[in-house]
Scaffold this motif. Structure first.
Motif, PDB file in Angstrom:
ATOM      1  N   TYR A  37      26.312  12.059   8.221  1.00  0.00           N
ATOM      2  CA  TYR A  37      27.268  12.967   8.853  1.00  0.00           C
ATOM      3  C   TYR A  37      26.825  14.411   8.656  1.00  0.00           C
ATOM      4  CZ  TYR A  37      30.171   8.848   9.204  1.00  0.00           C
ATOM      5  OH  TYR A  37      30.644   7.605   9.523  1.00  0.00           O
ATOM      6  N   TRP A  39      27.809  18.400   7.753  1.00  0.00           N
ATOM      7  CA  TRP A  39      28.739  19.114   6.879  1.00  0.00           C
ATOM      8  C   TRP A  39      28.381  20.584   6.822  1.00  0.00           C
ATOM      9  CZ3 TRP A  39      32.129  15.526   4.828  1.00  0.00           C
ATOM     10  CH2 TRP A  39      31.688  14.191   4.790  1.00  0.00           C
ATOM     11  N   MET A  63      33.609  18.942   7.361  1.00  0.00           N
ATOM     12  CA  MET A  63      32.821  18.150   8.301  1.00  0.00           C
ATOM     13  C   MET A  63      32.535  19.010   9.522  1.00  0.00           C
ATOM     14  SD  MET A  63      34.021  14.200   8.246  1.00  0.00           S
ATOM     15  CE  MET A  63      32.471  13.664   8.946  1.00  0.00           C
ATOM     16  N   THR A  66      32.184  17.000  14.786  1.00  0.00           N
ATOM     17  CA  THR A  66      32.871  15.707  14.764  1.00  0.00           C
ATOM     18  C   THR A  66      33.286  15.216  16.152  1.00  0.00           C
ATOM     19  OG1 THR A  66      34.988  16.811  14.420  1.00  0.00           O
ATOM     20  CG2 THR A  66      33.776  16.102  12.441  1.00  0.00           C
ATOM     21  N   SER A  67      33.053  15.998  17.185  1.00  0.00           N
ATOM     22  CA  SER A  67      33.557  15.639  18.516  1.00  0.00           C
ATOM     23  C   SER A  67      32.942  14.337  19.046  1.00  0.00           C
ATOM     24  CB  SER A  67      33.310  16.770  19.510  1.00  0.00           C
ATOM     25  OG  SER A  67      31.932  17.037  19.623  1.00  0.00           O
ATOM     26  N   LEU A  69      32.377  11.664  17.221  1.00  0.00           N
ATOM     27  CA  LEU A  69      32.834  10.512  16.444  1.00  0.00           C
ATOM     28  C   LEU A  69      33.924   9.769  17.222  1.00  0.00           C
ATOM     29  CD1 LEU A  69      32.974  12.095  12.870  1.00  0.00           C
ATOM     30  CD2 LEU A  69      31.180  10.665  13.850  1.00  0.00           C
ATOM     31  N   TRP A  73      38.451   7.785  13.529  1.00  0.00           N
ATOM     32  CA  TRP A  73      37.420   7.765  12.483  1.00  0.00           C
ATOM     33  C   TRP A  73      37.953   8.343  11.178  1.00  0.00           C
ATOM     34  CZ3 TRP A  73      36.061  12.239  10.044  1.00  0.00           C
ATOM     35  CH2 TRP A  73      36.406  13.443  10.683  1.00  0.00           C
ATOM     36  N   HIS A 105      39.084  13.107   7.987  1.00  0.00           N
ATOM     37  CA  HIS A 105      39.449  12.504   9.265  1.00  0.00           C
ATOM     38  C   HIS A 105      39.807  13.620  10.236  1.00  0.00           C
ATOM     39  CE1 HIS A 105      43.743  13.019   8.177  1.00  0.00           C
ATOM     40  NE2 HIS A 105      43.342  12.674   6.965  1.00  0.00           N
ATOM     41  N   GLY A 106      40.154  13.253  11.446  1.00  0.00           N
ATOM     42  CA  GLY A 106      40.397  14.237  12.495  1.00  0.00           C
ATOM     43  C   GLY A 106      41.431  15.294  12.172  1.00  0.00           C
ATOM     44  N   LEU A 109      39.659  17.911   8.061  1.00  0.00           N
ATOM     45  CA  LEU A 109      38.198  18.051   8.104  1.00  0.00           C
ATOM     46  C   LEU A 109      37.632  18.725   6.867  1.00  0.00           C
ATOM     47  CD1 LEU A 109      37.788  19.246  11.805  1.00  0.00           C
ATOM     48  CD2 LEU A 109      37.393  16.951  10.897  1.00  0.00           C
ATOM     49  N   GLU A 146      33.511   4.319   5.350  1.00  0.00           N
ATOM     50  CA  GLU A 146      33.812   4.877   6.658  1.00  0.00           C
ATOM     51  C   GLU A 146      34.547   3.837   7.469  1.00  0.00           C
ATOM     52  OE1 GLU A 146      30.012   5.978   8.353  1.00  0.00           O
ATOM     53  OE2 GLU A 146      29.087   4.322   7.314  1.00  0.00           O
ATOM     54  N   SER A 148      36.577   3.231  11.552  1.00  0.00           N
ATOM     55  CA  SER A 148      37.019   3.706  12.861  1.00  0.00           C
ATOM     56  C   SER A 148      37.880   2.620  13.482  1.00  0.00           C
ATOM     57  CB  SER A 148      35.821   3.997  13.764  1.00  0.00           C
ATOM     58  OG  SER A 148      36.261   4.282  15.072  1.00  0.00           O
TER      59      SER A 148
END
Length: 193
Positions: A37, A39, A63, A66-67, A69, A73, A105-106, A109, A146, A148
């Motif tokens: 990922y 960062w 994070m 992330t768009s 993912l 997620w 997570h969304g 972040l 992780e 999703s």
């Protein structure tokens, strides 16, 4: 304390005092990869003002990018922050004593420490963290899990959207012998359709 440098990322800040002099409330590092990922470190040199933190350096891991993912997620990571003692060539290591890992997570972040180190301790040259107005911060990020759900959606509403209706009358629809039929071009919302 550790002699080993952080495995994933370090940022050296020269002229640290100029961050305050130039009213920089937040510095975001370049993006780095760890555990598959992306960062970045987020540093508030005089404390995180949005949380009313004063007299401390605030440090966070965020994070990035992330768009891409999938919906639903989340990433669990064990994180360690590092601060170089330049006099002893060792690193002060800070981890969350309450949690072994953080859940990103969304809707969340960023994780870290509002009161990473008191400014008085940090600025005292005898402690070796800020020497000749230079300091080094770092991070290690180990992804421990992780997930999703693959279910969900993002909704973005357009403010002041242009609403137009268009009626298309097709005569003798049942007698059409083409695979498809196109309407005449029309304009709606400054676009041709």
């Amino acid at each position: 304390m550790s002699d080993a440098a952080p495995a994933h990322y370090m940022v050296k800040i020269q002229s640290f005092s100029s961050l305050s002099k130039n009213s920089v409330d937040k510095y975001e590092s370049g993006v780095f990869q760890a555990g598959g990922y992306k960062w970045k470190l987020v540093l508030c040199p005089n404390g995180n003002r949005s949380k009313n933190v004063k007299e401390h350096v605030s440090l966070y891991l965020s994070m990035a990018e992330t768009s891409s993912l999938p919906s639903g997620w989340e990433v669990h990571a064990s994180v360690s922050f590092f601060l170089l003692n330049q006099d002893k060539d060792t690193y002060l290591i800070i981890q969350d004593a309450m949690k072994k890992e953080w859940r990103f997570h969304g809707m969340k972040l960023e994780h870290g420490f509002d009161q990473f180190i008191p400014l008085k301790t940090f600025n005292d040259e005898q402690n070796g963290y800020l020497v000749d107005d230079t300091c080094v911060f770092g991070a290690e990020v180990f992804v421990t899990g992780e997930k999703s759900t693959g279910k969900g959606e993002n909704v973005s509403m357009v403010k002041d959207a242009v609403v137009e209706k268009r009626t298309w009358k097709v005569n003798n629809f049942s007698k059409l012998d083409k695979e498809f039929t196109e309407s005449k071009v029309f304009v709606a919302g400054n676009q041709k359709w």
